[in-house]
Design a protein around this motif. Sequence first.
Motif, PDB file in Angstrom:
ATOM      1  N   SER A 118      -6.288   8.315  -1.270  1.00 30.43           N
ATOM      2  CA  SER A 118      -5.652   7.236  -2.037  1.00 30.43           C
ATOM      3  C   SER A 118      -6.341   7.095  -3.384  1.00 30.43           C
ATOM      4  O   SER A 118      -7.444   7.604  -3.600  1.00 30.43           O
ATOM      5  CB  SER A 118      -5.727   5.907  -1.280  1.00 30.43           C
TER       6      SER A 118
ATOM      7  N   TYR B  75      -6.981  -6.687  -3.863  1.00 26.95           N
ATOM      8  CA  TYR B  75      -5.549  -6.408  -3.750  1.00 26.95           C
ATOM      9  C   TYR B  75      -4.788  -7.272  -4.747  1.00 26.95           C
ATOM     10  O   TYR B  75      -5.089  -8.454  -4.905  1.00 26.95           O
ATOM     11  CB  TYR B  75      -5.054  -6.694  -2.333  1.00 26.95           C
TER      12      TYR B  75
ATOM     13  N   ASP C 143      -0.884  -3.960  -3.590  1.00 32.03           N
ATOM     14  CA  ASP C 143      -1.750  -2.793  -3.479  1.00 32.03           C
ATOM     15  C   ASP C 143      -3.102  -3.121  -4.084  1.00 32.03           C
ATOM     16  O   ASP C 143      -3.270  -4.142  -4.748  1.00 32.03           O
ATOM     17  CB  ASP C 143      -1.136  -1.587  -4.197  1.00 32.03           C
TER      18      ASP C 143
ATOM     19  N   ASP D 221      -0.660   3.397  -3.895  1.00 34.90           N
ATOM     20  CA  ASP D 221      -1.987   4.024  -3.844  1.00 34.90           C
ATOM     21  C   ASP D 221      -1.967   5.384  -3.159  1.00 34.90           C
ATOM     22  O   ASP D 221      -2.887   6.184  -3.327  1.00 34.90           O
ATOM     23  CB  ASP D 221      -2.981   3.111  -3.134  1.00 34.90           C
TER      24      ASP D 221
ATOM     25  N   GLU E 231       0.825  -1.213   0.000  1.00 35.08           N
ATOM     26  CA  GLU E 231       0.000   0.000   0.000  1.00 35.08           C
ATOM     27  C   GLU E 231       0.860   1.265   0.000  1.00 35.08           C
ATOM     28  O   GLU E 231       0.638   2.188   0.784  1.00 35.08           O
ATOM     29  CB  GLU E 231      -0.996  -0.003   1.157  1.00 35.08           C
TER      30      GLU E 231
END
Length: 391
Positions: A288, A367, A256, A160, A157
């Motif tokens: 994000s 994801y 992500d 993002d 992550e």
Amino acid sequence: MHEALTHPKYGYYTQGDVFGSRGDFVTSPEVSQMMGELVGIWTLCAWQQAGQPKEFRLVEVGPGRGTLMADLLRATSTFKDFANALRVHLVEVSKPMRRLQWTMLRCQTMREHFGKNAGPNADTEDVGISFVSGATVQWHSDLEEVPSGPSVVLAHELLDALPTHRFLKTEHGWREVLVDLYDHEVEGEGSCALRFVLAPGDTPASRLLLPPRLKALGPDEVANLQAIEVSAKAMAYSQKIAQRIQEHGGAALLIDYGKDGPHESSLKAIKDHKFVDALHAPGKSDLSVDVDFSAIRQAVQEQGLGGDNKTMFHGPITQASLLHSLGIATRLESLVQHASEEQKESLLAGYERLVGNAESGGMGDKYMAVAITRMNAPTPVAFGGGADNPP
């Protein structure tokens, strides 16, 4: 977006702990220990595939609270050759988050650990010894500060949270969406507010960033788009990671949420686990965008052009596929055997959240994971490859 998230004083990430159930959102490592444990297995296999170097850099960019790294180090601490070889490097710009990571990894300063034999920089908290595994941990503000050498780079992550440009297709051509400041009356008092507006003509981004992205997509896909997001920062950071792997060897794993294609409008703001207006109270909510993994592939492939030792892009695959390939079902079965009823319930819920589909509230298909290696390196585990002696 960059200022709202990382401003030294007012940025969202620089103000404290925003992760977990008490924060504004929950990431996969916060859901279950199995996430970090299995990423640890992937890292161990990548180290084996790299020839088991006597010293290598385990780099995590944007480590959050440090949960993934703590679980990774704990799970791999029994593999002594691996544990002795790794040097942990965390790339983190936020001082409050560094303190959380220091605590999560149970670090001591070099002075506390070695006493009078500690050497230079003994009292700084930019480097310490983790009592989770005994590894040396060092913090950096940028990936380029990490010393050279074979590396496994992790980024969960990260992409993002990097700013994006958005363009709308109009009768006059593509126009960039900008943020405008305007006077706005609130309960009779003058006040300033933010709003989205269309650029009246070309902008530097529409001239420099948009054409190569549209060319890479092809005319048929572009014809079906009414808008498109282009994250130059995400593409550039992916190239930076790829360049490190190309020059020093090793592998990278990026996880992500997103898809293998462009997004038209994915910017979102989250506060207290709820979606809010993205332009309301900048710095008070998480911003994000969904990752366009086809753009990341384009960036990595372009980074290698002209070099003798190009990098290879693998994936994307779903998080569910990644974790199943790494043995999450077997790991769950092992943990459940020694768990209380309450612990079993938590483990099963975590498992379903990690690998379940979005319709059931899971992260497994939303994801995605990609890997980066040198061109002629073995294919990474879970992406079609395997280790010589898997753990």
